[in-house]
Design a protein around this motif. Structure first.
Motif, PDB file in Angstrom:
ATOM      1  N   ASN A 102      86.284 -13.852 -72.908  1.00  0.00           N
ATOM      2  CA  ASN A 102      85.484 -14.479 -71.841  1.00  0.00           C
ATOM      3  C   ASN A 102      85.247 -15.951 -72.167  1.00  0.00           C
ATOM      4  O   ASN A 102      85.144 -16.322 -73.342  1.00  0.00           O
ATOM      5  CB  ASN A 102      84.129 -13.796 -71.711  1.00  0.00           C
ATOM      6  N   THR A 104      83.221 -19.738 -70.630  1.00  0.00           N
ATOM      7  CA  THR A 104      82.337 -20.384 -69.653  1.00  0.00           C
ATOM      8  C   THR A 104      82.470 -21.893 -69.781  1.00  0.00           C
ATOM      9  O   THR A 104      82.515 -22.422 -70.892  1.00  0.00           O
ATOM     10  CB  THR A 104      80.858 -20.002 -69.928  1.00  0.00           C
ATOM     11  N   SER A 258      83.822 -18.231 -66.292  1.00  0.00           N
ATOM     12  CA  SER A 258      82.754 -18.699 -65.403  1.00  0.00           C
ATOM     13  C   SER A 258      82.778 -20.221 -65.350  1.00  0.00           C
ATOM     14  O   SER A 258      82.756 -20.878 -66.401  1.00  0.00           O
ATOM     15  CB  SER A 258      81.387 -18.238 -65.922  1.00  0.00           C
ATOM     16  N   LEU A 321      73.746 -16.486 -68.208  1.00  0.00           N
ATOM     17  CA  LEU A 321      74.523 -17.192 -69.232  1.00  0.00           C
ATOM     18  C   LEU A 321      74.404 -16.549 -70.617  1.00  0.00           C
ATOM     19  O   LEU A 321      74.911 -17.098 -71.594  1.00  0.00           O
ATOM     20  CB  LEU A 321      74.068 -18.659 -69.326  1.00  0.00           C
ATOM     21  N   SER A 324      77.542 -16.157 -72.392  1.00  0.00           N
ATOM     22  CA  SER A 324      78.209 -17.429 -72.631  1.00  0.00           C
ATOM     23  C   SER A 324      77.575 -18.185 -73.795  1.00  0.00           C
ATOM     24  O   SER A 324      78.259 -18.947 -74.488  1.00  0.00           O
ATOM     25  CB  SER A 324      78.139 -18.311 -71.391  1.00  0.00           C
ATOM     26  N   CYS A 329      81.940 -14.979 -76.271  1.00  0.00           N
ATOM     27  CA  CYS A 329      82.447 -15.886 -75.245  1.00  0.00           C
ATOM     28  C   CYS A 329      82.810 -17.230 -75.858  1.00  0.00           C
ATOM     29  O   CYS A 329      82.231 -17.630 -76.878  1.00  0.00           O
ATOM     30  CB  CYS A 329      81.317 -16.070 -74.225  1.00  0.00           C
ATOM     31  N   THR A 331      82.590 -21.108 -75.079  1.00  0.00           N
ATOM     32  CA  THR A 331      81.785 -21.891 -74.140  1.00  0.00           C
ATOM     33  C   THR A 331      82.046 -23.376 -74.289  1.00  0.00           C
ATOM     34  O   THR A 331      82.210 -23.876 -75.409  1.00  0.00           O
ATOM     35  CB  THR A 331      80.282 -21.581 -74.363  1.00  0.00           C
TER      36      THR A 331
END
Ligand code: ATP
Length: 623
Positions: A102, A104, A258, A321, A324, A329, A331
């Motif tokens: 993932n 962000t 994201s 968030l 994130s 994640c 970021t």
């Protein structure tokens, strides 16, 4: 599992019109690609106790203390395009995302600092933002791995406005956006119940989805920004990948990217907001303050082996968030700032925020889920594969038809050719002019039309391979000259005649073209001579028919011993196509050409036993 820090990029936007008019000093000095100074010491003073100094060409007072703070980040971008910002930030997240991690990317900064410009671009001026540039590459990557992977893209678009989550892709009900709830799922992490999702198949779909969602976003004009975003916008892209080989159960990589355009922190004195705008501003500030508190807590080292409490739950934004900032994640934060002293405090706050955020470490993990396809899903996969199979079969059939068509069609037009007549197949006593022979051939050969395929005469040495259809000694730029080479019987040496370029070819206009005209004149002179010679021959023949013997020179040479008898009306003449004899020396394809007896005799009689006209090769050049 790999731990990495939150990546921080600082973008310094150009001074706005209002900032220029207010003549505030520039308070940001970018010293390298990853370092900047905030409120640097003036570089030069004017006068002893004067109250002015020059910073970036602007006057500023010297009787105050300068902060002269240095900040280092992953990158500092000034006068950068959105593409450059994208390359320094979101593009670096795509590798992990396609690896199942993932990611962000969020734009942070005070109101009017350039967050929306960075993330959304300026559609009215055809400037793409980070969101669109990211999606372009997502689709490019999907296309590149289409042979091996099935990749599905699912997008959603929400805003957090006054602590409410609005679905930007769902049609508003009675003019109001649909309000959604956040749910924490132990397996999936933070999810939004009832969220509309769309599955774009190409970039154009994404463009319309983003445009539709952005039109629903809450934006109003404030004193600080003509078009101020009053909400945090979150565009989420879920990427599901699995191998093309379908199985009942198969591992699937699911990752979420994201892309967030936060609302800007604002001070009421600057925005001069009242009423509903003031409430909006308070909510924006509260959520950003919570974000700051979470960042602070995440940066602090554990005390007594226990991690600091992180107040994610204090705002919808920080709940969303959570993954994130403190989860699995990757970021990236784009901190947007203005270079002008007009925004002195806002810029300092943003830099301090970003400076703390860079200490946060996240642990990225790959999200591999084993998908057990249901019967329905399996049927869908089979259908997909059947469809793909059918499309491939159609493509193969089309290609086969194309191959057949090409095989049946005459060979590719030639620009240089060498024609060889098999000595055994030309009648001995035919007597037509050499000139008529050459012109016959020339007229029969269209400029870009089909060329009879040819074969080397029996017993003749293999000629050097030609490259690109040209004689070995010719340069690539030489105009295709047609070389006719013929030999008759064992007594006749081969005769070569340089001919004009094929009818219809474009006349060269350059100096090379002038050279070509020169050659054309020489050729014409030769033709004239040949015509004269042939006239003499005709005369002699007529004379012979009238009882007198034709001169010996006008008589055709006897056929070779191995010559085959001439058929009644037609003869096969084989031509060797030198173009086909390319650098690989592969044998040229052979095509038999049926010529009428009359034509054949014309050709044969045009051959002159001893005369050899050497083609001039450098004369014709392409324009
Ligand atoms: N890099 C840039 N180059 C040129 N113009 C820019 C740049 N960044 C921002 N601007 C301009 O500055 C103005 C404010 O930018 P923008 O709306 O993106 O700010 P914002 O941070 O999103 O503000 P808010 O939080 O109020 O929504 C806009 O007119 C925008 O076109």
């Amino acid at each position: 599992m790999s731990a990495s820090n939150v990546a921080i990029a600082v973008r310094i936007r150009p001074e706005s019109k209002i900032e220029r008019e207010k003549k505030h000093p520039i308070i940001i000095s970018r010293v390298s690609e990853d370092m900047l100074f905030f409120d640097p010491e003036p570089s030069s003073y004017h006068g002893a106790n004067n109250v002015v100094a020059m910073v970036h060409g602007k006057q500023c007072p010297v009787n105050r203390r300068y902060k002269n703070l240095s900040f280092q980040f992953d990158s500092v971008l000034e006068n950068a395009t959105n593409k450059q910002v994208y390359q320094a930030t979101a593009q670096k997240m795509l590798g992990p995302v396609f690896d199942g991690i993932n990611a962000t990317v969020f734009a942070y900064g005070a109101t009017g600092a350039g967050k929306t410009f960075t993330m959304m671009g300026e559609p009215s001026q055809n400037i793409e933002g980070v969101m669109m540039l990211t999606m372009e590459e997502v689709f490019a990557r999907i296309a590149a791995s289409a042979d091996t992977k099935r990749i599905k893209v699912v997008v959603s678009y929400i805003e957090i406005y006054n602590e409410q989550i609005h679905d930007l892709l769902a049609p508003p009900v009675k003019g109001k956006a649909r309000v959604l709830d956040l749910r924490e799922d132990p397996a999936k992490g933070m999810t939004i119940a009832g969220l509309s999702e769309e599955t774009p198949e190409k970039l154009a779909d994404v463009i319309s989805i983003i445009a539709r969602g952005t039109a629903n976003r809450t934006q109003f004009s404030t004193a600080a920004n003509q078009q101020s975003s009053r909400s945090h916008a979150v565009f989420q892209v879920r990427i599901e990948q699995c191998d093309r080989t379908a199985a009942i159960t198969e591992p699937m990589l699911v990752s979420k990217l994201s892309l967030i355009d936060l609302a800007g922190s604002e001070r009421a004195c600057r925005t001069q907001n009242k009423g509903i705008r003031l409430i909006e501003g308070a909510n924006i500030n509260r959520s950003l303050l919570t974000l700051g508190s979470c960042i602070n807590a995440l940066c602090k080292p554990p005390t007594n082996g226990r991690r600091q409490y992180v107040p994610y739950r204090n705002s919808k934004l920080t709940r969303l968030l959570k993954d994130s900032l403190g989860g699995s994640c990757r970021t990236c934060m784009i901190a947007n700032i203005s270079p002008s002293g007009y925004n002195y405090q806002d810029t300092l706050n943003t830099l301090n925020y970003a400076n703390r955020a860079k200490e946060i470490k996240t642990t990225a993990t790959r999200n591999v889920v084993t998908v057990k396809h249901s019967a329905v899903e399996h049927q869908r996969i089979i259908k997909d594969l059947q469809l793909e199979n059918m499309q491939l079969k159609n493509t193969i059939a089309e290609l086969k038809a194309e191959v057949e068509r090409l095989r049946a069609a005459p060979p590719v037009p030639l620009e240089t050719k060498r024609v060889c007549m098999d000595e055994t197949e030309v009648e001995e006593d035919a007597d037509v002019s050499m000139f008529s022979h050459t012109s016959e051939l020339k007229e029969d050969t269209p400029a870009r039309g089909p060329m009879p395929a040819m074969r080397r005469p029996a017993g003749e040495q293999a000629r050097p391979a030609t490259v690109g259809g040209m004689m070995p000694s010719m340069s690539r730029n030489e105009t295709p000259a047609m070389v006719v080479r013929a030999s008759v019987g064992s007594v006749r040496p081969s005769t070569s005649v340089a001919m004009a370029p094929p009818t219809g070819s474009v006349a060269p206009k350059s100096a090379a073209g002038r050279g070509m005209r020169g050659d054309q004149e020489k050729l014409d002179a030769r033709k004239r001579k040949l015509a004269e010679y042939l006239d003499r021959k005709k005369q002699a023949k007529k004379q012979a028919q009238n009882g007198g013997q034709p001169p010996r020179s006008a008589r055709a040479a006897p056929m070779g011993e191995n010559a085959r008898p001439m058929s009644a009306r037609t003869k096969n003449v084989r031509f060797t196509d030198n173009v086909k004899e390319n650098a690989t020396n592969r044998p040229a394809p052979v095509v038999s050409l049926n010529l009428k007896f009359d034509e054949l005799t014309k050709i044969h009689s045009g051959l002159k036993p001893t005369r050899r006209v050497v083609p001039r090769r450098s004369g014709f050049q392409n324009a």
